[in-house]
Design a protein around this motif. Structure first.
Motif, PDB file in Angstrom:
ATOM      1  N   ALA A 178       0.876  -1.176  -0.021  1.00  0.00           N
ATOM      2  CA  ALA A 178       0.057   0.077  -0.038  1.00  0.00           C
ATOM      3  C   ALA A 178       0.955   1.213  -0.016  1.00  0.00           C
ATOM      4  N   TYR A 207      -6.615  -2.586  -6.742  1.00  0.00           N
ATOM      5  CA  TYR A 207      -6.922  -1.383  -6.143  1.00  0.00           C
ATOM      6  C   TYR A 207      -8.541  -1.287  -5.726  1.00  0.00           C
ATOM      7  N   HIS A 239     -11.622   0.732  -3.674  1.00  0.00           N
ATOM      8  CA  HIS A 239     -10.446   1.488  -2.910  1.00  0.00           C
ATOM      9  C   HIS A 239     -10.551   1.514  -1.305  1.00  0.00           C
ATOM     10  N   TRP A 240     -11.834   1.543  -0.685  1.00  0.00           N
ATOM     11  CA  TRP A 240     -12.001   1.539   0.745  1.00  0.00           C
ATOM     12  C   TRP A 240     -11.471   0.213   1.199  1.00  0.00           C
ATOM     13  N   LYS A 247      -7.117  -0.379  -0.045  1.00  0.00           N
ATOM     14  CA  LYS A 247      -6.162   0.751  -0.157  1.00  0.00           C
ATOM     15  C   LYS A 247      -5.143   0.460   1.097  1.00  0.00           C
ATOM     16  N   HIS A 248      -5.423  -0.573   1.926  1.00  0.00           N
ATOM     17  CA  HIS A 248      -4.339  -0.726   3.063  1.00  0.00           C
ATOM     18  C   HIS A 248      -3.355  -1.882   2.753  1.00  0.00           C
ATOM     19  N   ASN A 294      -2.806   2.260  -5.644  1.00  0.00           N
ATOM     20  CA  ASN A 294      -3.652   2.404  -6.838  1.00  0.00           C
ATOM     21  C   ASN A 294      -2.739   2.984  -7.933  1.00  0.00           C
ATOM     22  N   GLU A 327      -0.968   6.311  -6.596  1.00  0.00           N
ATOM     23  CA  GLU A 327      -0.063   6.110  -5.616  1.00  0.00           C
ATOM     24  C   GLU A 327       1.188   5.426  -6.190  1.00  0.00           C
TER      25      GLU A 327
END
Length: 316
Positions: free
Chosen positions: A214, A239, A242-243, A246-247, A251, A254
């Motif tokens: 991440a 990704y 995303h919620w 994201k950890h 994406n 990023e």
């Protein structure tokens, strides 16, 4: 194989868990069930035939002083550097547990590989540590793994296995392998969550292989320690939603920022177009990566958005 730091005899004493290395809580079962129920991991794969694949030309060989990288698919690269041929997270299997069969064939046929001088493993998830592929390697292949993953290999009778903690290194010939932090986690079964470490690798003080990560402060820490990296092999897919993701996964935006954080001159994409692990459209990872790279005013030739099976060369 010669190890530059932290000898492996006597056996290391590792902690029972690496949960203290997490930078975000792991998803709860109810969250995983919610994503699966709402189709978050089931994108339309009708455009799989548009994923670029170049295969049939064999594996180009690096000339003296050159570094050549070839994308096999997913997180698997063939890296030729300082006379060695190295595999990252090798997966040649058609199918891995838990997901549909691969969308695209390996970009390099196994029969086209020369003798492998070393293998690096980022972590133990099935899309990065593939038992059928590992079994195809000679038992004396030098293998570099995260802490507490060595027994997985010695049970399979591999003899040259070095396990490292973050910021530790070992060498084969003139090539140093540095194990570096990542924002991720590990699990092979319901009983071994975070029992083994995870991370990325800096190969030959030149190529950064991110594995899975991440976005977070550990990427800039890598850049502070390894100035002048030539290339970052960065994941850009898996990704969405995303919620939820994201950890564990960057994406495309990023990923580009991560490349800048580690200070690499170039970025090569990976972790898309092979296995369906998440909900974004199949071609979106590389399309968004290109757009992000251009929007930041970065030199377009320094983004290596490779086709599966494609190679690029870093010249002296």
């Amino acid at each position: 194989m010669s190890q530059t730091t932290h000898p492996q005899a006597p056996p290391r004493r590792w902690p029972d868990t690496f949960r203290d290395r997490l930078t975000a809580p792991l998803p709860e079962f109810k969250e995983l069930l919610s994503v699966a129920w709402h189709g978050g991991f089931r994108p339309d794969i009708g455009d799989a035939d548009q994923i670029p694949v170049l295969r049939g030309g064999g594996l180009p060989r690096a000339a003296t002083g050159e570094t050549v990288v070839t994308w096999v698919g997913h997180a698997t690269y063939v890296v030729q550097i300082k006379g060695l041929t190295i595999l990252t997270d090798p997966v040649w299997s058609r199918k891995i547990p838990g997901v549909r069969q691969r969308l695209t064939p390996p970009g390099v046929a196994w029969s086209d590989l020369p003798r492998i001088d070393a293998v690096v493993i980022s972590h133990n998830h099935y899309d990065h540590l593939d038992a059928p592929t590992i079994r195809r390697l000679p038992k004396d292949t030098p293998i570099f793994v995260p802490a507490r993953l060595k027994p997985w290999f010695t049970r399979r009778r591999f003899r040259e296995v070095v396990e490292l903690d973050w910021w530790e290194s070992a060498s084969v010939g003139e090539v140093r392998f540095d194990f570096v932090p990542a924002h991720h986690w590990s699990r092979r079964s319901i009983w071994d969550t975070c029992k083994t470490l995870w991370g990325g690798w800096v190969i030959g003080e030149s190529v950064y292989f991110a594995g899975d990560t991440a976005y977070g402060e550990r990427l800039a820490q890598i850049g502070e320690r390894y100035a002048g990296l030539d290339l970052a092999l960065m994941p850009v897919g898996a990704y969405e939603p995303h919620w939820f993701m994201k950890h564990a996964h960057v994406n495309p935006a990023e990923a580009v920022q991560a490349c800048l954080d580690v200070g690499a001159r170039r970025m090569a994409t990976m972790h898309w177009g092979t296995f369906v692990l998440s909900g974004e459209p199949l071609l979106e990872p590389v399309e968004l990566t290109r757009a992000e790279w251009v929007s930041r005013g970065l030199n377009r030739p320094d983004l290596w958005d490779l086709a599966i099976g494609e190679s690029r060369t870093i010249t002296p």
